[in-house]
Design a protein around this motif. Structure first.
Motif, PDB file in Angstrom:
ATOM      1  N   THR A 179      20.254 -50.227 -23.998  1.00  0.00           N
ATOM      2  CA  THR A 179      21.672 -49.782 -23.539  1.00  0.00           C
ATOM      3  C   THR A 179      21.576 -48.444 -22.764  1.00  0.00           C
ATOM      4  N   VAL A 180      21.712 -48.583 -21.579  1.00  0.00           N
ATOM      5  CA  VAL A 180      21.788 -47.063 -20.616  1.00  0.00           C
ATOM      6  C   VAL A 180      22.983 -46.794 -20.248  1.00  0.00           C
ATOM      7  N   GLU A 181      23.574 -45.817 -20.666  1.00  0.00           N
ATOM      8  CA  GLU A 181      24.957 -45.074 -20.216  1.00  0.00           C
ATOM      9  C   GLU A 181      24.712 -44.284 -18.969  1.00  0.00           C
ATOM     10  N   GLY A 183      26.975 -42.668 -15.347  1.00  0.00           N
ATOM     11  CA  GLY A 183      28.338 -42.304 -14.602  1.00  0.00           C
ATOM     12  C   GLY A 183      29.061 -43.485 -14.507  1.00  0.00           C
ATOM     13  N   SER A 184      28.303 -44.403 -13.675  1.00  0.00           N
ATOM     14  CA  SER A 184      28.682 -45.548 -13.191  1.00  0.00           C
ATOM     15  C   SER A 184      29.532 -46.847 -14.280  1.00  0.00           C
ATOM     16  N   GLY A 185      28.876 -46.488 -15.726  1.00  0.00           N
ATOM     17  CA  GLY A 185      28.941 -47.410 -16.705  1.00  0.00           C
ATOM     18  C   GLY A 185      27.762 -47.805 -17.428  1.00  0.00           C
ATOM     19  N   THR A 186      27.989 -48.852 -18.298  1.00  0.00           N
ATOM     20  CA  THR A 186      26.937 -49.150 -19.177  1.00  0.00           C
ATOM     21  C   THR A 186      26.095 -50.313 -18.698  1.00  0.00           C
ATOM     22  N   TYR A 187      24.987 -50.151 -18.965  1.00  0.00           N
ATOM     23  CA  TYR A 187      23.847 -51.135 -18.350  1.00  0.00           C
ATOM     24  C   TYR A 187      23.086 -51.880 -19.392  1.00  0.00           C
ATOM     25  N   CYS A 188      22.478 -52.840 -19.248  1.00  0.00           N
ATOM     26  CA  CYS A 188      21.590 -53.535 -20.161  1.00  0.00           C
ATOM     27  C   CYS A 188      20.033 -53.955 -19.661  1.00  0.00           C
ATOM     28  N   LYS A 189      19.220 -53.788 -20.615  1.00  0.00           N
ATOM     29  CA  LYS A 189      18.025 -54.267 -20.190  1.00  0.00           C
ATOM     30  C   LYS A 189      17.619 -55.471 -20.942  1.00  0.00           C
ATOM     31  N   PRO A 190      17.697 -56.803 -20.474  1.00  0.00           N
ATOM     32  CA  PRO A 190      17.465 -58.053 -21.185  1.00  0.00           C
ATOM     33  C   PRO A 190      15.959 -58.070 -21.552  1.00  0.00           C
ATOM     34  N   CYS A 191      15.622 -58.665 -22.783  1.00  0.00           N
ATOM     35  CA  CYS A 191      14.029 -58.486 -22.851  1.00  0.00           C
ATOM     36  C   CYS A 191      13.848 -59.802 -23.663  1.00  0.00           C
ATOM     37  N   ALA A 192      12.524 -60.359 -23.513  1.00  0.00           N
ATOM     38  CA  ALA A 192      11.928 -61.471 -24.145  1.00  0.00           C
ATOM     39  C   ALA A 192      11.606 -61.155 -25.540  1.00  0.00           C
ATOM     40  N   GLU A 193      11.613 -62.221 -26.315  1.00  0.00           N
ATOM     41  CA  GLU A 193      11.394 -61.720 -27.866  1.00  0.00           C
ATOM     42  C   GLU A 193      10.069 -61.201 -28.014  1.00  0.00           C
ATOM     43  N   GLY A 244      15.713 -52.661 -13.289  1.00  0.00           N
ATOM     44  CA  GLY A 244      15.237 -53.571 -14.397  1.00  0.00           C
ATOM     45  C   GLY A 244      16.729 -53.593 -15.324  1.00  0.00           C
ATOM     46  N   LEU A 245      17.730 -53.243 -14.786  1.00  0.00           N
ATOM     47  CA  LEU A 245      19.130 -53.105 -15.950  1.00  0.00           C
ATOM     48  C   LEU A 245      20.027 -54.147 -14.957  1.00  0.00           C
ATOM     49  N   MET A 246      20.765 -54.625 -15.929  1.00  0.00           N
ATOM     50  CA  MET A 246      21.815 -55.517 -15.280  1.00  0.00           C
ATOM     51  C   MET A 246      23.269 -55.099 -15.790  1.00  0.00           C
ATOM     52  N   ASN A 247      24.089 -55.834 -15.068  1.00  0.00           N
ATOM     53  CA  ASN A 247      25.585 -55.240 -15.534  1.00  0.00           C
ATOM     54  C   ASN A 247      25.835 -56.365 -16.595  1.00  0.00           C
ATOM     55  N   PRO A 248      26.410 -55.692 -17.884  1.00  0.00           N
ATOM     56  CA  PRO A 248      26.635 -56.498 -18.855  1.00  0.00           C
ATOM     57  C   PRO A 248      28.079 -57.409 -18.815  1.00  0.00           C
TER      58      PRO A 248
END
Length: 461
Positions: A179-181, A183-193, A244-248
């Protein structure tokens, strides 16, 4: 030839009369009885597109095979003297005068989950329960006897502490591995197991980098009013700090105390909790940040979600005495039974441990039955015998004491109520790798076993 013994006949004579079965409670959703002043048969647009006028046909019992009356829950009886909230299934029990958070106290919450983080606050949990209980006649954690209240709490807390890593994880690990915080919000990096570092809970390789698309937990065939609109999403920006980050808020992965997932469930929960489908469809990450939705979605699933074709919920299963039945609704496809040597075979052990912890702290008299979930009773026994479930030892000993013919003498009960040890769990490795209790009919099975033995001896004789 010596006379035959008569003790088998005597067993039949002394069998107790089974307790009378309780009458089936009236279905609050049925329109057949929806007659008289102040009652109106109306449609539920979350099930199908329908007008209230279409439901007038359902006032006649002869119309039960005709649309819309042949669609379960599509038309329901609204008492216009009450707010327009579709009732949940009734348990047939009377509400208790003791409020839910008088039974499950702040001290108990802190002992079970000392490392709980936002949005999992005790106050938030109690507030949501109070709001829902004011709205509905069927009360969460407030139906039946005090023991039934405790049992429902223990089952709910056991499941939710497992699903949320003891109230420390608000988002599912792999879709939001990092999770990356900004100024514009919170973003996620999805990952393969295979790329996820479970020890450090970190991932370097993103599933949305270089134009790749992510579309897990999206059933594109389900659209409003049945589910949120969804589709593939990718990285916010191909360069810079958002690479590499997506909007959750574009994805409906697992969040909250019971890991609500899939676009259909987000819409259905939003309609109950926010009285608007749009709230969680447009902002699904509220379930990971706002106590109202982090707890509320779990309570919605607990009290409203029904398996296809069945008239039951987790709430009703726990009141009827079945932990296994509640697990079957939550994750039965993967844990009832769990495939040997699989992730879920290990996960079910942590679920049992958490349930035993909650039962001990809340102070129930007996664990609920493991019936309703194939393989769960055996898993409980194996877990205790292997030493993998030390928190369940006292419950295993109680099971031996309760048995008509114990296989061994019960060991002295040693208190396991040790919060110091429990507080260390958040750092144990098993958290990163994520009954046989008789029900109310247990006396019948015990007597049946005794009768079988006596009949066998009679035939041998």
């Amino acid at each position: 030839m010596p006379p035959r013994p008569t003790h088998v006949l005597l067993i039949f004579l002394i069998l107790p009369t089974p307790p009378p079965s309780s009458a089936q409670p009236p279905d609050p959703l049925s329109c057949v009885e929806c007659l008289g002043d102040g009652k109106k048969c109306i449609g539920d647009q979350s099930v199908q597109a329908i007008n209230d006028e279409d439901c007038i046909l359902c006032l006649k019992s002869s119309s039960k095979w005709t649309w819309p009356c042949n669609v379960e829950g599509l038309c329901w009886c609204w008492d216009t003297s009450k707010p327009k909230f579709k009732p949940t299934l009734p348990s047939g029990l009377e509400p208790s005068a003791k409020k839910p958070c008088e039974v499950f106290t702040r001290a108990m919450f802190d002992e079970i989950a000392p490392n709980a983080v936002d949005p999992y606050t005790y106050e938030g949990l109690c507030d949501v329960i109070d709001t829902l209980n004011e709205r509905y006649d069927e009360k969460l954690f407030q139906m039946g006897s005090l023991e039934q209240q405790k049992n429902e709490w223990a089952a709910f807390v056991g499941h939710t502490t497992h699903e949320s890593a003891q109230y420390t994880a608000a988002r599912e690990a792999l879709p939001c591995a990092r999770t990356v915080e900004l100024g514009s919000g919170t973003y996620c990096k999805p990952c393969a197991e295979e790329n996820f570092d479970w020890a450090n809970r970190y991932c370097e390789v993103s599933l949305v980098s270089n134009g790749q698309m992510y579309e897990e937990y999206c059933d594109k065939t389900v659209t409003p009013p049945f589910g949120c609109v969804c589709g593939p999403t990718t990285e916010v920006d191909g360069s810079g700090e958002l690479k590499g980050l997506m909007n959750p808020n574009f994805v409906y992965f697992g969040r909250g105390a019971l890991q609500l997932s899939w676009n259909a469930n987000y819409l259905r929960a939003s309609q109950v909790l926010a009285e608007s489908a749009d709230t969680l469809c447009s902002q699904p990450d509220l379930v990971a940040t706002d106590p109202t939705y982090a707890w509320g979605t779990a309570l919605w699933f607990w009290n409203f979600n029904r398996p296809p074709g069945e008239e039951t919920t987790c709430h009703i299963q726990s009141l009827k005495g079945s932990f296994g039945g509640s697990l079957n609704i939550i994750n039965g496809g993967l844990e009832c039974p769990a495939h040997p040597n699989s992730y879920h075979a290990d996960a079910i052990v942590t679920r049992l441990r958490y349930y035993c912890i909650a039962a001990s702290v809340i102070g129930v008299k007996r664990l609920l039955s493991f019936d309703g979930c194939d393989g769960l009773a055996q898993k409980f026994e194996d877990c205790n015998l292997s030493g993998m479930c030390p928190e369940c030892n006292e419950w295993m000993m109680l099971a031996e004491v309760d048995s008509e013919m114990p296989t061994k003498m019960p060991s002295p009960r040693v208190p396991t109520h040790n919060p110091t040890i429990w507080r260390a769990w958040a750092n144990e490795d098993w958290m990163g790798e994520i009954k046989r209790r008789d029900s109310s009919g247990g006396w019948i099975s015990s007597l049946a076993a005794l009768l079988t033995c006596l009949m066998a001896s009679y035939l041998i004789y």
